[in-house]
Design a protein around this motif. Structure first.
Motif, PDB file in Angstrom:
ATOM      1  N   VAL A  86      42.702  43.103  36.088  1.00  0.00           N
ATOM      2  CA  VAL A  86      41.525  42.793  34.869  1.00  0.00           C
ATOM      3  C   VAL A  86      42.142  42.829  33.619  1.00  0.00           C
ATOM      4  O   VAL A  86      42.539  43.936  33.415  1.00  0.00           O
ATOM      5  CB  VAL A  86      40.175  43.195  35.137  1.00  0.00           C
ATOM      6  N   GLU A  87      42.128  42.064  32.877  1.00  0.00           N
ATOM      7  CA  GLU A  87      42.694  41.895  31.335  1.00  0.00           C
ATOM      8  C   GLU A  87      41.429  42.687  30.189  1.00  0.00           C
ATOM      9  O   GLU A  87      40.328  42.374  30.643  1.00  0.00           O
ATOM     10  CB  GLU A  87      43.113  40.450  30.869  1.00  0.00           C
ATOM     11  N   HIS A  88      42.146  43.530  29.538  1.00  0.00           N
ATOM     12  CA  HIS A  88      41.297  44.158  28.563  1.00  0.00           C
ATOM     13  C   HIS A  88      42.003  43.940  27.261  1.00  0.00           C
ATOM     14  O   HIS A  88      43.177  44.255  27.270  1.00  0.00           O
ATOM     15  CB  HIS A  88      41.138  45.399  29.059  1.00  0.00           C
ATOM     16  N   ILE A  89      41.038  43.913  26.225  1.00  0.00           N
ATOM     17  CA  ILE A  89      41.747  44.001  24.952  1.00  0.00           C
ATOM     18  C   ILE A  89      40.775  45.226  24.258  1.00  0.00           C
ATOM     19  O   ILE A  89      39.469  44.941  24.113  1.00  0.00           O
ATOM     20  CB  ILE A  89      41.469  43.092  23.905  1.00  0.00           C
ATOM     21  N   GLU A  90      41.379  46.311  23.937  1.00  0.00           N
ATOM     22  CA  GLU A  90      40.616  47.461  23.505  1.00  0.00           C
ATOM     23  C   GLU A  90      41.300  48.171  21.909  1.00  0.00           C
ATOM     24  O   GLU A  90      42.363  48.051  21.795  1.00  0.00           O
ATOM     25  CB  GLU A  90      40.295  48.549  24.595  1.00  0.00           C
ATOM     26  N   GLU A  91      40.348  48.738  21.403  1.00  0.00           N
ATOM     27  CA  GLU A  91      40.835  49.670  20.219  1.00  0.00           C
ATOM     28  C   GLU A  91      40.602  51.199  20.568  1.00  0.00           C
ATOM     29  O   GLU A  91      39.589  51.516  21.099  1.00  0.00           O
ATOM     30  CB  GLU A  91      40.129  49.149  18.963  1.00  0.00           C
ATOM     31  N   TYR A  92      41.537  51.950  20.138  1.00  0.00           N
ATOM     32  CA  TYR A  92      41.552  53.333  20.398  1.00  0.00           C
ATOM     33  C   TYR A  92      41.750  54.067  18.952  1.00  0.00           C
ATOM     34  O   TYR A  92      42.774  53.500  18.281  1.00  0.00           O
ATOM     35  CB  TYR A  92      42.447  53.805  21.479  1.00  0.00           C
ATOM     36  N   GLY A  93      41.381  55.270  19.007  1.00  0.00           N
ATOM     37  CA  GLY A  93      41.553  55.969  17.698  1.00  0.00           C
ATOM     38  C   GLY A  93      41.982  57.421  18.197  1.00  0.00           C
ATOM     39  O   GLY A  93      42.008  57.747  19.060  1.00  0.00           O
ATOM     40  N   GLY A  94      42.598  58.251  17.163  1.00  0.00           N
ATOM     41  CA  GLY A  94      42.900  59.436  17.374  1.00  0.00           C
ATOM     42  C   GLY A  94      43.782  60.094  18.307  1.00  0.00           C
ATOM     43  O   GLY A  94      44.835  59.306  18.384  1.00  0.00           O
ATOM     44  N   ALA A 121      44.765  56.988  20.600  1.00  0.00           N
ATOM     45  CA  ALA A 121      45.786  56.224  20.206  1.00  0.00           C
ATOM     46  C   ALA A 121      47.149  56.681  20.269  1.00  0.00           C
ATOM     47  O   ALA A 121      48.134  56.096  20.674  1.00  0.00           O
ATOM     48  CB  ALA A 121      45.263  55.854  18.622  1.00  0.00           C
ATOM     49  N   ARG A 122      47.290  58.198  20.007  1.00  0.00           N
ATOM     50  CA  ARG A 122      48.281  58.993  19.797  1.00  0.00           C
ATOM     51  C   ARG A 122      49.021  58.673  21.522  1.00  0.00           C
ATOM     52  O   ARG A 122      50.337  58.406  21.634  1.00  0.00           O
ATOM     53  CB  ARG A 122      48.117  60.364  19.598  1.00  0.00           C
ATOM     54  N   VAL A 123      48.240  59.138  22.327  1.00  0.00           N
ATOM     55  CA  VAL A 123      48.944  59.021  23.942  1.00  0.00           C
ATOM     56  C   VAL A 123      49.066  57.578  24.170  1.00  0.00           C
ATOM     57  O   VAL A 123      50.329  57.638  24.944  1.00  0.00           O
ATOM     58  CB  VAL A 123      47.695  59.767  24.801  1.00  0.00           C
ATOM     59  N   ARG A 170      52.372  59.197  13.593  1.00  0.00           N
ATOM     60  CA  ARG A 170      51.964  57.879  14.149  1.00  0.00           C
ATOM     61  C   ARG A 170      50.785  57.417  13.639  1.00  0.00           C
ATOM     62  O   ARG A 170      50.023  58.042  12.892  1.00  0.00           O
ATOM     63  CB  ARG A 170      51.553  58.095  15.723  1.00  0.00           C
ATOM     64  N   PRO A 171      50.441  55.940  13.594  1.00  0.00           N
ATOM     65  CA  PRO A 171      49.257  55.503  12.991  1.00  0.00           C
ATOM     66  C   PRO A 171      48.073  55.779  13.838  1.00  0.00           C
ATOM     67  O   PRO A 171      47.835  56.268  14.764  1.00  0.00           O
ATOM     68  CB  PRO A 171      49.365  53.947  13.249  1.00  0.00           C
ATOM     69  N   GLU A 172      46.697  56.053  13.041  1.00  0.00           N
ATOM     70  CA  GLU A 172      45.635  56.459  13.609  1.00  0.00           C
ATOM     71  C   GLU A 172      44.943  55.714  14.513  1.00  0.00           C
ATOM     72  O   GLU A 172      44.129  56.144  15.557  1.00  0.00           O
ATOM     73  CB  GLU A 172      44.575  56.396  12.330  1.00  0.00           C
ATOM     74  N   ARG A 173      45.071  54.426  14.665  1.00  0.00           N
ATOM     75  CA  ARG A 173      44.481  53.487  15.542  1.00  0.00           C
ATOM     76  C   ARG A 173      45.581  52.492  16.228  1.00  0.00           C
ATOM     77  O   ARG A 173      46.465  52.245  15.642  1.00  0.00           O
ATOM     78  CB  ARG A 173      43.450  52.781  14.952  1.00  0.00           C
TER      79      ARG A 173
END
Length: 189
Positions: free
Chosen positions: A124-132, A135-137, A110-113
């Motif tokens: 409530v709306e959120h825009i977030e970035e995750y890695g590792g 991100a996989r989960v 899977r991609p890393e991020r």
């Protein structure tokens, strides 16, 4: 309330889940029940189709492994009507399992991020970035909302090798520490 987990073979796991409308009642209770089911099943994530509900929601909690991966501190969330906006980074392989595919673990790339837009349980709306690992989960659970299972990432030979295991799961010939619902059965039947 702890829901039984829907296992491989049930058509619901292959359907695209429906968005949760603003008039949806019982959202907080659904979120609580999904977390309770996930903990009882010893998972780190759980999507609504896995508990027999064709809804665009999943819950995650990987905070218990924050000692090993500090970025997971407080990573306990409900993702309602999520939309993956973008994936990035190198593809990396990790051995994954799935509550709907008991006794099956496979190496999945899977991609890393991941960048994701979603509503929390308070809408409530959120825009977030995750890695590792986070991100996989997220990607794994998000796949469930689109009717995708981890076995869909395997090559045809590997899928053929798993055929007897998948058939056994669909017939309930599998050991789990949690209750399951077999394809075509309703809760309580």
């Amino acid at each position: 309330m702890i829901y039984p987990v829907t296992v491989y073979g049930d058509p619901l796991l292959r359907k695209v889940a429906q968005p949760i409308g603003e008039d949806f009642e019982g959202l907080k209770e659904l979120v609580e029940n999904m977390f309770e089911t996930m903990y009882h099943s010893e998972g780190v994530g759980l999507a609504a189709p896995q508990v027999g509900k064709s809804l665009r929601i999943f819950v995650v909690d990987a905070s218990h492994i924050a000692d090993e991966e500090p970025e997971l501190e407080g990573f306990k969330k409900a993702f309602i009507n999520p939309e993956i906006l973008e994936t990035s980074g190198d593809e990396w392989v990790m051995n994954e399992g799935c509550l709907s595919l008991p006794e099956i673990r496979e190496d999945i790339s899977r991609p890393e991020r991941v960048k994701i837009k979603y509503l929390d349980e308070n809408r409530v709306e959120h825009i977030e970035e995750y890695g590792g690992f986070a991100a996989r989960v997220i990607q794994h659970e998000y796949d469930h909302l689109d009717g995708v299972l981890l076995i869909d990432y395997l090559n045809p030979l590997k899928k053929r090798l798993l055929k007897s295991k998948l058939t056994a799961i669909s017939k309930g010939k599998v050991r789990t520490s949690y209750r399951i619902v077999l394809p075509g059965k309703k809760i309580g039947s």
